[in-house]
Design a protein around this motif. Structure first.
Motif, PDB file in Angstrom:
ATOM      1  N   TYR A  73       0.829  -1.203   0.000  1.00 29.44           N
ATOM      2  CA  TYR A  73       0.000   0.000   0.000  1.00 29.44           C
ATOM      3  C   TYR A  73       0.869   1.261   0.000  1.00 29.44           C
ATOM      4  CZ  TYR A  73      -3.716   3.182   1.577  1.00 29.44           C
ATOM      5  OH  TYR A  73      -4.618   4.211   1.691  1.00 29.44           O
ATOM      6  N   GLY A  74       1.961   1.223   0.754  1.00 31.55           N
ATOM      7  CA  GLY A  74       2.860   2.372   0.796  1.00 31.55           C
ATOM      8  C   GLY A  74       3.483   2.671  -0.558  1.00 31.55           C
ATOM      9  N   PHE A  75       3.970   1.638  -1.231  1.00 35.60           N
ATOM     10  CA  PHE A  75       4.548   1.830  -2.566  1.00 35.60           C
ATOM     11  C   PHE A  75       3.490   2.339  -3.548  1.00 35.60           C
ATOM     12  CE2 PHE A  75       7.993  -1.281  -1.325  1.00 35.60           C
ATOM     13  CZ  PHE A  75       9.014  -0.344  -1.410  1.00 35.60           C
ATOM     14  N   ALA A  76       2.267   1.818  -3.448  1.00 37.67           N
ATOM     15  CA  ALA A  76       1.200   2.235  -4.361  1.00 37.67           C
ATOM     16  C   ALA A  76       0.878   3.714  -4.190  1.00 37.67           C
ATOM     17  CB  ALA A  76      -0.053   1.393  -4.112  1.00 37.67           C
ATOM     18  N   LEU A  77       0.786   4.176  -2.942  1.00 39.22           N
ATOM     19  CA  LEU A  77       0.502   5.590  -2.713  1.00 39.22           C
ATOM     20  C   LEU A  77       1.663   6.461  -3.181  1.00 39.22           C
ATOM     21  CD1 LEU A  77      -1.224   5.728   0.797  1.00 39.22           C
ATOM     22  CD2 LEU A  77      -2.266   5.735  -1.477  1.00 39.22           C
ATOM     23  N   LEU A  78       2.878   6.038  -2.907  1.00 41.97           N
ATOM     24  CA  LEU A  78       4.042   6.818  -3.295  1.00 41.97           C
ATOM     25  C   LEU A  78       4.094   7.037  -4.801  1.00 41.97           C
ATOM     26  CD1 LEU A  78       6.757   8.142  -2.504  1.00 41.97           C
ATOM     27  CD2 LEU A  78       7.817   5.885  -2.793  1.00 41.97           C
TER      28      LEU A  78
END
Length: 257
Positions: A73-78
């Motif tokens: 999720y963190g990579f997707a938002l970034l």
């Protein structure tokens, strides 16, 4: 004529309580009409869930799922927010990215699992990539669509004042798209959570909520199945309503005055 467009905090909480009570009621009614081995009742599942929560195995399962979710999720938002903002100043890039997303988001995220398994082997990485892919699309699309609605007068004023592309992103586009960005992050979380559970069920690697649910189904442990489903629902609701919703209220506090 009333101009209220959203419920107060108390009424929203009451609505949530009513929704939960209705779901549990329908579940219990179904349990009364079906055999226990097909549909266990709410009390039996609650007891099982309480027992599971107190075990170290449950904490390991929870930690495994949340770690994968956090990375994916963190990579997707970034990347979703980053690419969406870049599309605000690079119009051709925005159209190329939007077209690619429209094509790729029609493919269910779980359909990528066999490909990633072949490429990366069994492990956490295929699950994390599936999560990131599922959450990237709504995050990027929400930001790109929001940048298109930024007022031209604001963009023109910034350019006249000599703003660079970085200044445009930071001082014009980012503040303007913040509401849609937060909404997109919540939509992305829903996609990420479903992708996480599905991928864990299919891949069957390590400890995780999806793997526990699949194992309970394989052993015909219906109380375990319902306990895992209840855990998944409770955890997703807590993350969305407690963490993301509070973050939304802090960042967009002017909308809740």
């Amino acid at each position: 004529m009333s101009t209220q467009i959203r419920l107060s905090g108390y009424r929203k909480k009451l609505a949530m309580v009513v929704a939960v009570a209705a779901i549990l009621l329908f579940w219990q009614i179904a349990a009364w009409f079906l055999p226990d081995f097909l549909m266990p009742g709410v009390p039996a599942v609650m007891v099982r869930l309480w027992e599971d929560v107190q075990t170290s195995e449950f904490r390991s399962v929870l930690a495994g799922s949340l770690t994968r979710l956090g990375f994916g999720y963190g990579f997707a938002l970034l990347f979703g927010i980053g690419f969406g903002l870049i599309g605000a100043v690079l119009f051709f890039f925005r159209e190329v990215l939007k077209s690619a997303i429209i094509i790729l988001q029609s493919i269910p995220s779980i359909a990528w699992v066999p490909l990633f398994l072949i490429m990366m082997g069994f492990g956490n990485m295929p699950i994390i990539v599936v999560i990131a892919l599922a959450a990237f699309f709504p995050a990027a699309l929400s930001v790109m669509n929001a940048t298109e609605s930024v007022l031209n007068v604001h963009v023109s004023a910034a350019r006249v004042m000599g703003a660079s592309r970085w200044d445009m992103l930071k001082r014009v586009y980012l503040p303007a798209v913040m509401p849609e960005l937060i909404t997109g992050a919540q939509l992305a979380f829903g996609n990420a959570w479903r992708a996480l559970i599905s991928a864990e069920m299919l891949i069957g690697f390590g400890q995780g909520l999806g793997r526990s649910l699949a194992y309970a189904g394989e052993t015909a442990d219906m109380i375990g199945v319902m306990a895992n489903i209840l855990t998944i629902a409770i955890l997703a609701t807590l993350i969305d309503q407690v963490i993301l919703e509070n973050l939304k209220r802090r960042l967009l506090r002017y909308q809740y005055v």
